[in-house]
Each structure stands twice: as structure tokens, then as C-alpha cells.
Design a protein around this motif. Sequence first.
Motif, PDB file in Angstrom:
ATOM      1  N   LEU A 311       0.833  -1.205   0.000  1.00 55.18           N
ATOM      2  CA  LEU A 311       0.000   0.000   0.000  1.00 55.18           C
ATOM      3  C   LEU A 311       0.872   1.262   0.000  1.00 55.18           C
ATOM      4  N   ALA A 312       1.991   1.223   0.714  1.00 54.48           N
ATOM      5  CA  ALA A 312       2.928   2.354   0.695  1.00 54.48           C
ATOM      6  C   ALA A 312       3.482   2.571  -0.710  1.00 54.48           C
ATOM      7  N   ASN A 313       3.754   1.478  -1.410  1.00 56.74           N
ATOM      8  CA  ASN A 313       4.203   1.565  -2.804  1.00 56.74           C
ATOM      9  C   ASN A 313       3.137   2.232  -3.671  1.00 56.74           C
ATOM     10  N   LYS A 314       1.895   1.842  -3.459  1.00 58.22           N
ATOM     11  CA  LYS A 314       0.801   2.420  -4.233  1.00 58.22           C
ATOM     12  C   LYS A 314       0.632   3.907  -3.920  1.00 58.22           C
ATOM     13  N   ILE A 315       0.793   4.290  -2.649  1.00 54.27           N
ATOM     14  CA  ILE A 315       0.700   5.699  -2.275  1.00 54.27           C
ATOM     15  C   ILE A 315       1.795   6.500  -2.948  1.00 54.27           C
ATOM     16  N   ALA A 316       3.017   5.958  -2.966  1.00 54.34           N
ATOM     17  CA  ALA A 316       4.134   6.653  -3.614  1.00 54.34           C
ATOM     18  C   ALA A 316       3.857   6.854  -5.099  1.00 54.34           C
ATOM     19  N   ARG A 317       3.320   5.841  -5.764  1.00 57.61           N
ATOM     20  CA  ARG A 317       3.023   5.961  -7.190  1.00 57.61           C
ATOM     21  C   ARG A 317       1.896   6.970  -7.433  1.00 57.61           C
ATOM     22  N   THR A 318       0.936   7.024  -6.515  1.00 59.08           N
ATOM     23  CA  THR A 318      -0.150   8.001  -6.641  1.00 59.08           C
ATOM     24  C   THR A 318       0.374   9.418  -6.460  1.00 59.08           C
ATOM     25  N   ILE A 319       1.288   9.594  -5.514  1.00 59.89           N
ATOM     26  CA  ILE A 319       1.907  10.915  -5.301  1.00 59.89           C
ATOM     27  C   ILE A 319       2.580  11.385  -6.576  1.00 59.89           C
ATOM     28  N   TRP A 320       3.349  10.496  -7.211  1.00 58.08           N
ATOM     29  CA  TRP A 320       4.034  10.887  -8.451  1.00 58.08           C
ATOM     30  C   TRP A 320       3.023  11.251  -9.539  1.00 58.08           C
ATOM     31  N   ALA A 321       1.968  10.462  -9.680  1.00 54.33           N
ATOM     32  CA  ALA A 321       0.977  10.700 -10.730  1.00 54.33           C
ATOM     33  C   ALA A 321       0.296  12.059 -10.551  1.00 54.33           C
ATOM     34  N   VAL A 322      -0.053  12.399  -9.313  1.00 57.78           N
ATOM     35  CA  VAL A 322      -0.710  13.683  -9.053  1.00 57.78           C
ATOM     36  C   VAL A 322       0.217  14.846  -9.376  1.00 57.78           C
ATOM     37  N   LEU A 323       1.485  14.733  -8.979  1.00 55.53           N
ATOM     38  CA  LEU A 323       2.433  15.824  -9.202  1.00 55.53           C
ATOM     39  C   LEU A 323       2.888  15.908 -10.657  1.00 55.53           C
ATOM     40  N   ALA A 324       3.171  14.769 -11.269  1.00 52.25           N
ATOM     41  CA  ALA A 324       3.694  14.776 -12.634  1.00 52.25           C
ATOM     42  C   ALA A 324       2.648  15.220 -13.646  1.00 52.25           C
ATOM     43  N   HIS A 325       1.382  14.853 -13.418  1.00 54.36           N
ATOM     44  CA  HIS A 325       0.310  15.192 -14.359  1.00 54.36           C
ATOM     45  C   HIS A 325      -0.470  16.443 -13.940  1.00 54.36           C
ATOM     46  N   ASP A 326      -0.109  17.001 -12.772  1.00 51.95           N
ATOM     47  CA  ASP A 326      -0.691  18.262 -12.310  1.00 51.95           C
ATOM     48  C   ASP A 326      -2.217  18.207 -12.286  1.00 51.95           C
ATOM     49  N   ARG A 327      -2.739  17.242 -11.556  1.00 48.20           N
ATOM     50  CA  ARG A 327      -4.191  17.153 -11.405  1.00 48.20           C
ATOM     51  C   ARG A 327      -4.523  16.613 -10.016  1.00 48.20           C
ATOM     52  N   ARG A 328      -5.743  16.814  -9.587  1.00 54.05           N
ATOM     53  CA  ARG A 328      -6.151  16.424  -8.253  1.00 54.05           C
ATOM     54  C   ARG A 328      -6.328  14.916  -8.155  1.00 54.05           C
ATOM     55  N   HIS A 329      -6.263  14.438  -6.919  1.00 59.89           N
ATOM     56  CA  HIS A 329      -6.441  13.018  -6.678  1.00 59.89           C
ATOM     57  C   HIS A 329      -7.898  12.637  -6.820  1.00 59.89           C
ATOM     58  N   GLN A 330      -8.139  11.526  -7.524  1.00 59.99           N
ATOM     59  CA  GLN A 330      -9.483  10.988  -7.685  1.00 59.99           C
ATOM     60  C   GLN A 330      -9.520   9.599  -7.064  1.00 59.99           C
ATOM     61  N   LYS A 331     -10.452   9.393  -6.167  1.00 62.37           N
ATOM     62  CA  LYS A 331     -10.479   8.172  -5.371  1.00 62.37           C
ATOM     63  C   LYS A 331     -10.590   6.911  -6.225  1.00 62.37           C
ATOM     64  N   ASN A 332     -11.506   6.894  -7.158  1.00 66.64           N
ATOM     65  CA  ASN A 332     -11.752   5.678  -7.946  1.00 66.64           C
ATOM     66  C   ASN A 332     -11.177   5.775  -9.360  1.00 66.64           C
ATOM     67  N   TYR A 333     -10.135   6.548  -9.524  1.00 65.01           N
ATOM     68  CA  TYR A 333      -9.542   6.737 -10.854  1.00 65.01           C
ATOM     69  C   TYR A 333      -8.856   5.439 -11.307  1.00 65.01           C
ATOM     70  N   VAL A 334      -9.083   5.085 -12.574  1.00 64.22           N
ATOM     71  CA  VAL A 334      -8.452   3.903 -13.164  1.00 64.22           C
ATOM     72  C   VAL A 334      -7.610   4.360 -14.343  1.00 64.22           C
ATOM     73  N   SER A 335      -6.330   4.035 -14.315  1.00 67.70           N
ATOM     74  CA  SER A 335      -5.428   4.436 -15.387  1.00 67.70           C
ATOM     75  C   SER A 335      -5.642   3.539 -16.601  1.00 67.70           C
ATOM     76  N   VAL A 336      -5.809   4.163 -17.759  1.00 69.35           N
ATOM     77  CA  VAL A 336      -6.036   3.436 -19.004  1.00 69.35           C
ATOM     78  C   VAL A 336      -5.009   3.899 -20.023  1.00 69.35           C
ATOM     79  N   ARG A 337      -4.361   2.961 -20.671  1.00 72.49           N
ATOM     80  CA  ARG A 337      -3.377   3.308 -21.687  1.00 72.49           C
ATOM     81  C   ARG A 337      -4.073   3.895 -22.904  1.00 72.49           C
ATOM     82  N   PRO A 338      -3.490   4.880 -23.557  1.00 72.33           N
ATOM     83  CA  PRO A 338      -4.073   5.434 -24.772  1.00 72.33           C
ATOM     84  C   PRO A 338      -4.217   4.390 -25.862  1.00 72.33           C
TER      85      PRO A 338
END
Length: 345
Positions: A311-338
Amino acid sequence: MNSIAVGVDIAKQVFQVHYVEPETGEIVNRPIKRARFLEHFANRACCLIGMEACSGAHHWARQLVKMGHEVKLMPAEFVKAFNIRNKNDAADARAIWLAVQQPGKAVAVKTETQQAMLALHRMRQQLIKFRTMQINNLRGLLTEYGEVMAKSRAALDRAIPAVLERVAERLPAVVIDTLREQWAGLTKLDEQIAQIERRMRAWKKEDQAVKAISEIPGVGLLTATAAVAMMGDPKAFSSGREFAAWAGLVPRQTGSGGKVNLHGISKRGDTYLRTLLIHGARSVLEHSKEPGPWVEQMIKRRPKNVVIVALANKIARTIWAVLAHDRRHQKNYVSVRPAEAVCGL
């Protein structure tokens, strides 16, 4: 035209510089006084300057970048592989010169604001260490006189007035007065720690990046401010997985002959940040009413501590995603490849 590679071994007073003159092929490896270091690079063409990511490196990197040079900060363990035989300033500068020309992950240059926040974290951490040492010292000294107290700070505060009254009948007054002063000193340390935390909260209100990742479950004041400050530029990491690996939250690997064995977490990176992320994950697991289906399924088949680290690993990856993509955290967000990436277009 390619930039000239320069290896710089920084120190307190004398820096060692190693490079090869492109016109003559002369190998230059000489010391430069600290006061004349920037002057040496002021009138030179754009250089690729390599330095170890040690004390003072970020300051000099910022100054050199302002002059138009490209700076690559590297972990000391990466540079160590290029240092052959003797260990001295000249050999270190040559090793850095060799390392800066190799492909590898550079350390992001931190801003002064980020380093200022890290300074607050380090001072707070040191004060907590002093407080713990003082509490243990008081308990240990009083144990010598048959007064044993519980381990917690609250138990110490409850018991020590009566304990000091009892031992005052047997010990000199100078010792009792000193013990009281040491106990009173704990309150001063509490006030200093609380003041630092208040300053962190004030900084949190002004920094958008800290506010953004504070919405992630398991990320509090300390984790948010430390993650933003330690990460530097989030785009220095190609993915959240890379950031989690940098924090030491991925398995350590050993293997040979095509067979790879996975062990416990590598524990690379900063111990302080990794500890905060793991404590945040433990808090989510123990106090969250709805930790999520992913966590609930993992608890059924894996030990609790393994789930916490995952879970700590997942939190770290979420932190990077929020900062790198400059958007707010979404609880049920699912990442989908283009679709283009899936089709290979």
C-alpha cells in the motif's frame, strides 16, 4: 557540438576539477579554491558538469545552471564504481568525469524552497531524537535507584513527580534539581517541535503541490511536505513505479542464468521518506473504514506487513501521478493506456 564533460569533486575549501581540453587533448586535473570556483566556469562554453549529490551540491548546481551549464548530480554509489585503486581528490574527480558521461539516472536539482523544507524536517527529526534520548536517560538514571517507570511519555510525566519526591530523601539536592531541569527540558523540546510543525502547516497552505497530494489517503502533513521537497522535479522520474523504486519500496532482486529471485524491499533511497509512507499506509489499513477492494483482497492472501508495504508503494506511485500530471487526486480513478499505445501506432 557536444558539451565538454567536466568532473567536479566538491569539498569545503578546495574543489578538484577534471576534464579534457577539446582543442589540445590535454588532461586537466587540478584543484580550485572555493572562492574562484564559479569564476572558472564563468567564461567557458556550455559544459556538462558532473558532481556527486552530497552536501552543497544542489547550491553549486543552481549557480552553474544560471550560467548556462548543464549539471548532472549523481549518487555517490554510482560514481564509486569508476574510482579505481587510490582514493583521493584527483581520483574522485576523474571518477566523476567518467560517470557523468555514462547513461544513468540523475538526481533532480532541488530549489532553495525545497531544501528549506527539508531543513525543517531534519531539525524536527533531530529534536525528536534528542527528546527520546532525554526520556530514556531519565528512566535509566532513576532505575539505578529502584524507580522503574513505564516506557511511554505520558507514563513518565505521571510518575516522575512522585518518583523525585521519594528519591529526594536519599540523593543530594544538586542531583534532584538537575533531574527536574532535564524533565522540564522535555517541555521546551515539545514547544520547538510544535513550532516547526506550525510552520510546515503554513507552508502547506501556500504550496499547491503539497495541498494536492494531501488529499491522498495516508498522506499527512509530514509525508506531503517531505515528498514534494525530496522529489524535486517529479518529471525527473519516468513513472510512478520508478519513484517507488527510488524510495526503496520495491523488492530487491538477485539472480543468475535467467532466473530472478525477489526478496524484501530494497530500502534504497531516503529512509525518512520511506518510513513516513509506510506509517501512512499502516494508518490507512488500521483506521480507514473502506480501504478498498484491492487492499481487502490482498489481506486475505498476504501477511499484514506485506500489505502495508504494498500500500505504501501504491501511495508513492499516486503521489508521483498527481504531481507529474498536475491534477487532483481521484479516489476511484483507473489508469487506461491510450489507444495509440495499445495499437502500436
